[in-house]
Design a protein around this motif. Sequence first.
Motif, PDB file in Angstrom:
ATOM      1  N   TYR A   1      -9.354  13.486 -23.047  1.00 27.28           N
ATOM      2  CA  TYR A   1      -9.925  12.225 -22.550  1.00 27.28           C
ATOM      3  C   TYR A   1      -9.922  11.179 -23.671  1.00 27.28           C
ATOM      4  CZ  TYR A   1     -13.040   9.124 -19.955  1.00 27.28           C
ATOM      5  OH  TYR A   1     -13.580   8.049 -19.295  1.00 27.28           O
ATOM      6  N   GLN A   2     -10.386  11.612 -24.844  1.00 28.36           N
ATOM      7  CA  GLN A   2     -10.512  10.665 -25.958  1.00 28.36           C
ATOM      8  C   GLN A   2      -9.141  10.117 -26.380  1.00 28.36           C
ATOM      9  OE1 GLN A   2     -12.752  12.354 -29.191  1.00 28.36           O
ATOM     10  NE2 GLN A   2     -12.290  10.583 -30.494  1.00 28.36           N
ATOM     11  N   ASP A   3      -8.147  11.009 -26.492  1.00 32.30           N
ATOM     12  CA  ASP A   3      -6.812  10.580 -26.935  1.00 32.30           C
ATOM     13  C   ASP A   3      -6.154   9.665 -25.896  1.00 32.30           C
ATOM     14  OD1 ASP A   3      -7.291  12.175 -29.092  1.00 32.30           O
ATOM     15  OD2 ASP A   3      -5.910  13.783 -28.506  1.00 32.30           O
ATOM     16  N   VAL A   4      -6.292  10.028 -24.628  1.00 30.98           N
ATOM     17  CA  VAL A   4      -5.659   9.222 -23.575  1.00 30.98           C
ATOM     18  C   VAL A   4      -6.315   7.847 -23.515  1.00 30.98           C
ATOM     19  CG1 VAL A   4      -5.364   9.041 -21.055  1.00 30.98           C
ATOM     20  CG2 VAL A   4      -4.868  11.195 -22.222  1.00 30.98           C
ATOM     21  N   ARG A   5      -7.637   7.830 -23.613  1.00 34.79           N
ATOM     22  CA  ARG A   5      -8.357   6.551 -23.585  1.00 34.79           C
ATOM     23  C   ARG A   5      -7.937   5.686 -24.778  1.00 34.79           C
ATOM     24  NH1 ARG A   5     -12.506   4.408 -20.709  1.00 34.79           N
ATOM     25  NH2 ARG A   5     -13.187   2.589 -21.831  1.00 34.79           N
ATOM     26  N   GLN A   6      -7.745   6.327 -25.934  1.00 31.69           N
ATOM     27  CA  GLN A   6      -7.331   5.576 -27.132  1.00 31.69           C
ATOM     28  C   GLN A   6      -5.971   4.899 -26.902  1.00 31.69           C
ATOM     29  OE1 GLN A   6      -7.211   7.998 -30.706  1.00 31.69           O
ATOM     30  NE2 GLN A   6      -6.216   6.366 -31.910  1.00 31.69           N
TER      31      GLN A   6
ATOM     32  N   PRO B   1       1.985  17.695 -12.688  1.00 31.70           N
ATOM     33  CA  PRO B   1       1.792  17.100 -14.015  1.00 31.70           C
ATOM     34  C   PRO B   1       0.816  17.966 -14.802  1.00 31.70           C
ATOM     35  CG  PRO B   1       0.498  15.932 -12.364  1.00 31.70           C
ATOM     36  CD  PRO B   1       1.302  16.963 -11.616  1.00 31.70           C
ATOM     37  N   PRO B   2       0.741  17.794 -16.132  1.00 33.99           N
ATOM     38  CA  PRO B   2      -0.213  18.591 -16.908  1.00 33.99           C
ATOM     39  C   PRO B   2      -1.642  18.340 -16.433  1.00 33.99           C
ATOM     40  CG  PRO B   2       1.242  17.336 -18.346  1.00 33.99           C
ATOM     41  CD  PRO B   2       1.511  16.878 -16.959  1.00 33.99           C
ATOM     42  N   LEU B   3      -2.392  19.430 -16.263  1.00 33.60           N
ATOM     43  CA  LEU B   3      -3.765  19.290 -15.776  1.00 33.60           C
ATOM     44  C   LEU B   3      -4.781  19.778 -16.806  1.00 33.60           C
ATOM     45  CD1 LEU B   3      -3.289  20.531 -12.085  1.00 33.60           C
ATOM     46  CD2 LEU B   3      -3.667  18.189 -12.851  1.00 33.60           C
ATOM     47  N   ALA B   4      -4.308  20.249 -17.957  1.00 30.44           N
ATOM     48  CA  ALA B   4      -5.241  20.789 -18.952  1.00 30.44           C
ATOM     49  C   ALA B   4      -5.229  19.927 -20.207  1.00 30.44           C
ATOM     50  CB  ALA B   4      -4.842  22.221 -19.304  1.00 30.44           C
ATOM     51  N   PRO B   5      -6.420  19.517 -20.679  1.00 31.69           N
ATOM     52  CA  PRO B   5      -6.456  18.763 -21.927  1.00 31.69           C
ATOM     53  C   PRO B   5      -6.128  19.673 -23.105  1.00 31.69           C
ATOM     54  CG  PRO B   5      -8.671  19.210 -21.162  1.00 31.69           C
ATOM     55  CD  PRO B   5      -7.746  19.767 -20.121  1.00 31.69           C
ATOM     56  N   GLY B   6      -5.752  19.110 -24.207  1.00 30.41           N
ATOM     57  CA  GLY B   6      -5.419  19.904 -25.399  1.00 30.41           C
ATOM     58  C   GLY B   6      -5.000  18.937 -26.483  1.00 30.41           C
ATOM     59  N   PRO B   7      -4.571  19.454 -27.636  1.00 29.70           N
ATOM     60  CA  PRO B   7      -4.179  18.563 -28.734  1.00 29.70           C
ATOM     61  C   PRO B   7      -2.856  17.863 -28.430  1.00 29.70           C
ATOM     62  CG  PRO B   7      -3.820  20.865 -29.312  1.00 29.70           C
ATOM     63  CD  PRO B   7      -4.480  20.872 -27.970  1.00 29.70           C
ATOM     64  N   PRO B   8      -2.549  16.759 -29.115  1.00 33.83           N
ATOM     65  CA  PRO B   8      -1.263  16.085 -28.916  1.00 33.83           C
ATOM     66  C   PRO B   8      -0.109  17.037 -29.215  1.00 33.83           C
ATOM     67  CG  PRO B   8      -2.726  14.743 -30.264  1.00 33.83           C
ATOM     68  CD  PRO B   8      -3.393  16.068 -30.103  1.00 33.83           C
ATOM     69  N   ARG B   9       1.007  16.812 -28.529  1.00 36.44           N
ATOM     70  CA  ARG B   9       2.180  17.679 -28.711  1.00 36.44           C
ATOM     71  C   ARG B   9       3.403  16.782 -28.798  1.00 36.44           C
ATOM     72  NH1 ARG B   9       5.985  19.875 -25.409  1.00 36.44           N
ATOM     73  NH2 ARG B   9       5.192  18.798 -23.561  1.00 36.44           N
ATOM     74  N   PHE B  10       4.315  17.093 -29.742  1.00 35.13           N
ATOM     75  CA  PHE B  10       5.551  16.314 -29.823  1.00 35.13           C
ATOM     76  C   PHE B  10       6.645  17.051 -29.072  1.00 35.13           C
ATOM     77  CE2 PHE B  10       9.461  14.726 -31.804  1.00 35.13           C
ATOM     78  CZ  PHE B  10       9.273  13.370 -31.566  1.00 35.13           C
ATOM     79  N   ASP B  11       7.270  16.363 -28.129  1.00 39.34           N
ATOM     80  CA  ASP B  11       8.348  16.949 -27.331  1.00 39.34           C
ATOM     81  C   ASP B  11       9.665  16.606 -28.034  1.00 39.34           C
ATOM     82  OD1 ASP B  11      10.344  17.457 -25.493  1.00 39.34           O
ATOM     83  OD2 ASP B  11       9.246  16.627 -23.778  1.00 39.34           O
ATOM     84  N   GLU B  12      10.241  17.610 -28.710  1.00 39.76           N
ATOM     85  CA  GLU B  12      11.469  17.384 -29.508  1.00 39.76           C
ATOM     86  C   GLU B  12      12.599  16.878 -28.618  1.00 39.76           C
ATOM     87  OE1 GLU B  12      11.882  17.666 -32.685  1.00 39.76           O
ATOM     88  OE2 GLU B  12      10.063  18.734 -33.332  1.00 39.76           O
ATOM     89  N   LEU B  13      12.692  17.476 -27.427  1.00 33.61           N
ATOM     90  CA  LEU B  13      13.804  17.164 -26.526  1.00 33.61           C
ATOM     91  C   LEU B  13      13.762  15.703 -26.094  1.00 33.61           C
ATOM     92  CD1 LEU B  13      15.902  19.212 -25.546  1.00 33.61           C
ATOM     93  CD2 LEU B  13      14.712  19.256 -23.343  1.00 33.61           C
ATOM     94  N   ALA B  14      12.566  15.242 -25.688  1.00 34.15           N
ATOM     95  CA  ALA B  14      12.421  13.870 -25.203  1.00 34.15           C
ATOM     96  C   ALA B  14      12.144  12.898 -26.353  1.00 34.15           C
ATOM     97  CB  ALA B  14      11.305  13.797 -24.172  1.00 34.15           C
TER      98      ALA B  14
END
Length: 389
Positions: free
Chosen positions: A44-49, A23-36
């Motif tokens: 941490y902050q985004d996931v907690r939100q 699974p992804p192990l590096a934090p970073g900005p949100p990303r939109f997956d066009e395919l899915a």
Amino acid sequence: MTAAPAEPLTAPDLDRLLGGPQPPLAPGPPRFDELAGCWHVYSYQDVRQVLSDGASFSQRYGDPDAHPNWAFIWVDDGDRHAARRAFVAGLFQQAMAGITPAVRQIAGELADAITDAPGGHFELMGALARPMAARVICHVMGVDVSEDARFAGWVDEFTSALAVTQTPTQPDMVAYFTALLEERRARPGDRGLAGALVAAQHAGRLVDGQPLTDRDLLGCLWGMLAAAFETTATGIADMLLFLSAYDGQGGLSAVRQDRRLVAPAVEETLRWCPPWPSNMAVATRPLTIGGERIEPGDRVTAWITAANRDPGMFPGPGRFDIRRHPNPHLSFAAGPHLCLGAKLARLEMRVALETVLDRLPGLRWDPGAPFSRSLGIVNRVETAQVTFR
Ligand code: HEM
């Protein structure tokens, strides 16, 4: 606590322990997956939100008629979720009373079987982690499906799905648990969560203003067993693998010398490799996450694995450090759906480690021995050969 001297494992060891598709192990900005057609969030902050904001996100997706899973509290929202969670939590609390000696006894019996067998080696999941997690939750539920190979097969099939929306319908599992509830009704007065559920239904208990249906009972029975089984088993196996792989670098021998490290070693295992890697929710109103505009109806996958490696929260996040403090990992989620069984999971992991230190102190992971992992809803250890003599 002081910082650990431990160095990161070498890349090949780490690859082997974390397994193939990671699974992804590096934090970073949100990303939109066009395919899915889905947002992914990592910091941490985004996931907690996403996990915490029950007012902006719904977990109520999937086909409510497809599988009893959709009748369990983890796919409820808002007031309905709060009422049903409080009901389940109350019964669960009662069923947990005085559980510690039973957990120790289960771990001890499994250690007996391991030490009695010839050879000095065993398969960690099959001989210890899975039967321990299954027998403990069966004890709490007051049912005994732990030795029924079909139960493990159903949970396997369910948790190997790549997404909760792709889970199979499992009619034979439904038939099995329906019969089990019937049998409970025929023998009222049994202890455990299953007996308490049947008794509550029989007494006409209202939850969120509604009587309890058979489907509610089935959903709860299946949901609790499924929630508790593979997650905890993988947590136990991961912990013993990481600690033995790190032995000599602040791993198993450090815990052996200082038992106060047992609890923080459990937490670091959960942070470093969360058994439940991600959680998906659907936005119910417009909001902003990590600077990105999320619209109602957008699906958002929150990667707990990446949040737990956010350097802003966890200094040296790639280091497996059993002295890490504080360790506010998100492996049991956060907010309204915070894991109900976290206390039990932690107890099981602690008892498993103490049992190994007492009974199998020479436990070693052999990097050359068969090892496999699979990544689905749970990031599961499949097989892991270890030695102890
Ligand atoms: C290491 C072991 C475990 C891990 C990593 C874990 C992780 C999680 C996570 C991430 C969630 C949130 C899922 C969601 O929102 O859809 C969750 C929910 C839940 N867990 Fe656990 N869990 C573990 C063990 C257990 C055990 C032992 C039990 C029960 C005995 C349990 C019962 C539950 C329940 C009932 C929920 C749903 C709570 C709700 O929706 O309000 N879990 N768990």
